[in-house]
Design an enzyme around this catalytic site. Structure first.
Site, PDB file in Angstrom:
ATOM      1  N   CYS A 167      28.691  29.171  37.855  1.00 49.07           N
ATOM      2  CA  CYS A 167      28.912  28.342  36.668  1.00 49.07           C
ATOM      3  C   CYS A 167      27.726  28.326  35.710  1.00 49.07           C
ATOM      4  O   CYS A 167      27.829  27.764  34.613  1.00 49.07           O
ATOM      5  CB  CYS A 167      29.244  26.917  37.088  1.00 49.07           C
ATOM      6  SG  CYS A 167      30.546  26.823  38.316  1.00 49.07           S
ATOM      7  N   HIS A 306      26.079  18.807  32.671  1.00 50.13           N
ATOM      8  CA  HIS A 306      26.976  19.739  33.366  1.00 50.13           C
ATOM      9  C   HIS A 306      28.292  19.041  33.685  1.00 50.13           C
ATOM     10  O   HIS A 306      29.354  19.650  33.564  1.00 50.13           O
ATOM     11  CB  HIS A 306      26.300  20.245  34.641  1.00 50.13           C
ATOM     12  CG  HIS A 306      27.081  21.284  35.374  1.00 50.13           C
ATOM     13  ND1 HIS A 306      27.376  22.518  34.833  1.00 50.13           N
ATOM     14  CD2 HIS A 306      27.648  21.278  36.613  1.00 50.13           C
ATOM     15  CE1 HIS A 306      28.091  23.221  35.698  1.00 50.13           C
ATOM     16  NE2 HIS A 306      28.269  22.492  36.786  1.00 50.13           N
ATOM     17  N   GLU A 317      23.755  14.426  39.190  1.00 50.03           N
ATOM     18  CA  GLU A 317      23.175  14.832  37.907  1.00 50.03           C
ATOM     19  C   GLU A 317      22.599  13.633  37.160  1.00 50.03           C
ATOM     20  O   GLU A 317      21.506  13.721  36.578  1.00 50.03           O
ATOM     21  CB  GLU A 317      24.209  15.536  37.035  1.00 50.03           C
ATOM     22  CG  GLU A 317      23.626  15.984  35.698  1.00 50.03           C
ATOM     23  CD  GLU A 317      24.573  16.807  34.845  1.00 50.03           C
ATOM     24  OE1 GLU A 317      24.115  17.391  33.835  1.00 50.03           O
ATOM     25  OE2 GLU A 317      25.775  16.865  35.175  1.00 50.03           O
ATOM     26  N   LYS A 338      32.962  19.035  29.100  1.00 53.97           N
ATOM     27  CA  LYS A 338      34.018  19.640  29.911  1.00 53.97           C
ATOM     28  C   LYS A 338      35.260  18.758  29.941  1.00 53.97           C
ATOM     29  O   LYS A 338      36.354  19.222  30.278  1.00 53.97           O
ATOM     30  CB  LYS A 338      33.533  19.895  31.337  1.00 53.97           C
ATOM     31  CG  LYS A 338      32.546  21.054  31.483  1.00 53.97           C
ATOM     32  CD  LYS A 338      32.189  21.270  32.937  1.00 53.97           C
ATOM     33  CE  LYS A 338      31.174  22.399  33.104  1.00 53.97           C
ATOM     34  NZ  LYS A 338      29.838  22.034  32.593  1.00 53.97           N
ATOM     35  N   HIS A 343      36.254  23.588  32.335  1.00 60.69           N
ATOM     36  CA  HIS A 343      35.173  24.325  32.989  1.00 60.69           C
ATOM     37  C   HIS A 343      35.468  25.813  32.887  1.00 60.69           C
ATOM     38  O   HIS A 343      36.338  26.344  33.582  1.00 60.69           O
ATOM     39  CB  HIS A 343      35.075  23.902  34.451  1.00 60.69           C
ATOM     40  CG  HIS A 343      33.782  24.280  35.104  1.00 60.69           C
ATOM     41  ND1 HIS A 343      32.962  25.278  34.639  1.00 60.69           N
ATOM     42  CD2 HIS A 343      33.144  23.772  36.210  1.00 60.69           C
ATOM     43  CE1 HIS A 343      31.909  25.384  35.401  1.00 60.69           C
ATOM     44  NE2 HIS A 343      31.989  24.480  36.367  1.00 60.69           N
ATOM     45  N   PHE A 403      27.222  26.519  41.774  1.00 65.75           N
ATOM     46  CA  PHE A 403      27.325  26.716  43.210  1.00 65.75           C
ATOM     47  C   PHE A 403      26.267  27.731  43.628  1.00 65.75           C
ATOM     48  O   PHE A 403      25.957  28.676  42.889  1.00 65.75           O
ATOM     49  CB  PHE A 403      28.711  27.241  43.585  1.00 65.75           C
ATOM     50  CG  PHE A 403      29.772  26.172  43.689  1.00 65.75           C
ATOM     51  CD1 PHE A 403      29.477  24.836  43.536  1.00 65.75           C
ATOM     52  CD2 PHE A 403      31.089  26.525  43.963  1.00 65.75           C
ATOM     53  CE1 PHE A 403      30.455  23.858  43.645  1.00 65.75           C
ATOM     54  CE2 PHE A 403      32.084  25.560  44.074  1.00 65.75           C
ATOM     55  CZ  PHE A 403      31.759  24.222  43.918  1.00 65.75           C
TER      56      PHE A 403
END
Length: 416
Positions: A167, A306, A317, A338, A343, A403
């Site tokens: 990502c 994010h 986060e 998002k 995403h 990830f």
């Protein structure tokens, strides 16, 4: 070694899920308008697919690129090439390749590359009984196809690199281009990313992780709700975005419009878990971007988070943001876009970077859509909700956390 060169953002391009241009896209982000709709697929696949998703339904590759070019591209490359050409035009760069451009290059990101090409091959062989796939399958599906097409079509002779970092792919691609211009290796870089992840196998794989948000025809539009107490997961989307980064002096010399300065980049690894994010790793990346940009934490007025709307990721986060900004956290504006554009995996970083740059250029930042009941674990920052934020925005961060524990943060400074 001489003093590092400054880097200007002089062109922006996007393939919008709303079907119009960049200005329309940003205005919809400011209004908190979601592009998420119910995606239904039942074309002979093993089991009917029905999930909230973001699609560029009005995108016509042949109309944008012409038949001969679009026919030798996977959809992810079509989206990327179209975004790059849009950014090129926005920067008012030469439309012909009269002179060598050996100090201009490409830095691109994609998590999955041409998955639709490979899926088509599987269908033809396993369902339709064909023994062979089309001869161009490899060059359509390879992860560096989009960057290569951009380099060829625009005549860019410097580095042509593709980054696949889940990502964070396009954020890494943007960040890694910074040093090339600072050092003088390149004077201009076309940067960005593209993704077409809505193949049957990819969607099913994300479903199996139990991190996809659910929804129907009525509720899909609000399926992605970062930081909300009832959030249930992320929403996949397709798209492409591109930016033109230039040596500052070269941009000024040619009279280019400068949206913002690309000031700094931070990249770290959590080195702890494949899918569980880590506060410390994210904090280090943000601090690195701030320091690399010659900024102080007190100058950061906006963070494009994010924020994927997962149960675990969002509070981590926010904890990292609080850790970086300390007692000033309540004054730092934060939003997760998002919630509107979904995403886009490897293309997410550039789309959010574009939003961040435009927020600095126009001094207004978009909200997190549908943030109506804030999770107590996600408090302590200035969440933008409902209406866009109109404020003096000096500098901003754009977070991308992937990830694998790969953290990438971009820092931009406003130009007044």
């Amino acid at each position: 070694m001489g003093e590092a060169r400054r880097v200007a953002v002089t062109g922006l391009g996007i393939v919008s899920p709303f079907g119009a241009d960049l200005a329309d896209f940003f205005s919809r982000m400011l209004r908190g308008e979601s592009a998420i709709r119910l995606y239904v697929r039942d074309d002979g696949i093993p089991k009917r697919l029905s999930v909230p998703a973001v699609r560029c339904e009005n995108f016509n590759a042949e109309a944008s690129l012409g038949g001969p070019l679009s026919n030798v591209m996977d959809r992810y490359s079509q989206l990327g090439m179209t975004a790059a050409l849009s950014a090129w035009r926005d920067a008012k760069l030469p439309q012909t390749k009269d002179a060598p451009r050996n100090d201009w290059g490409v830095s691109w990101g994609t998590a999955l590359g041409g998955t639709l090409t490979f899926e088509s091959g599987y269908i033809e062989m396993l369902r339709n009984g064909r023994e062979r796939v089309p001869p161009l399958s490899v060059v359509l599906g390879m992860n560096n196809a989009a960057a290569s097409h951009i380099s060829i079509q625009l005549g860019l002779g410097a580095s042509c690199a593709t980054y696949s970092v889940a990502c964070a792919s396009s954020a890494v691609a943007i960040g890694e281009a910074l040093s090339k211009i600072r050092s003088g290796e390149a004077t201009l870089m076309v940067v960005g990313g593209s993704e077409a992840p809505l193949s049957y196998g990819v969607v099913r794989a994300w479903e199996a992780m139990r991190v996809l948000a659910l929804g129907d025809e009525t509720t899909a539009v609000r399926a992605c709700r970062p930081f909300n107490s009832d959030r249930q997961g992320l929403v996949l989307g397709e798209g492409g975005g591109a930016m033109i980064l230039e040596d500052w002096e070269c941009a000024v010399e040619r009279g280019a419009r400068i949206y913002a300065e690309f000031a700094g980049y931070g990249s770290t690894s959590d080195h702890s878990h494949l899918v569980r994010p880590h506060v410390e790793g994210q904090m280090r990346a943000m601090r690195m971007a701030i320091e690399d940009g010659g900024l102080s934490a007190d100058e950061i007025d906006y963070v494009n988070a994010h924020g994927t709307a997962t149960r675990e990721g969002d509070p981590i986060e926010i904890a990292a943001i609080r850790g970086v900004f300390g007692t000033r956290s309540g004054a730092v504006a934060v939003s997760a876009t998002k919630s509107m554009h979904g995403h886009l995996l490897g293309a997410t970083g550039v789309v959010e970077a574009i939003i961040t740059v435009l927020s600095l250029a126009f001094q207004e930042a978009p909200p997190t859509a549908y943030l109506e009941n804030l999770d107590r674990e996600c408090g302590g920052v200035r969440h933008i909700t409902g209406e866009p934020l109109h404020a003096s925005l000096r500098a901003a961060l754009c977070n991308s956390f992937a990830f694998g524990g790969s953290n990438s943060v971009l820092a931009f400074r406003a130009v007044h």
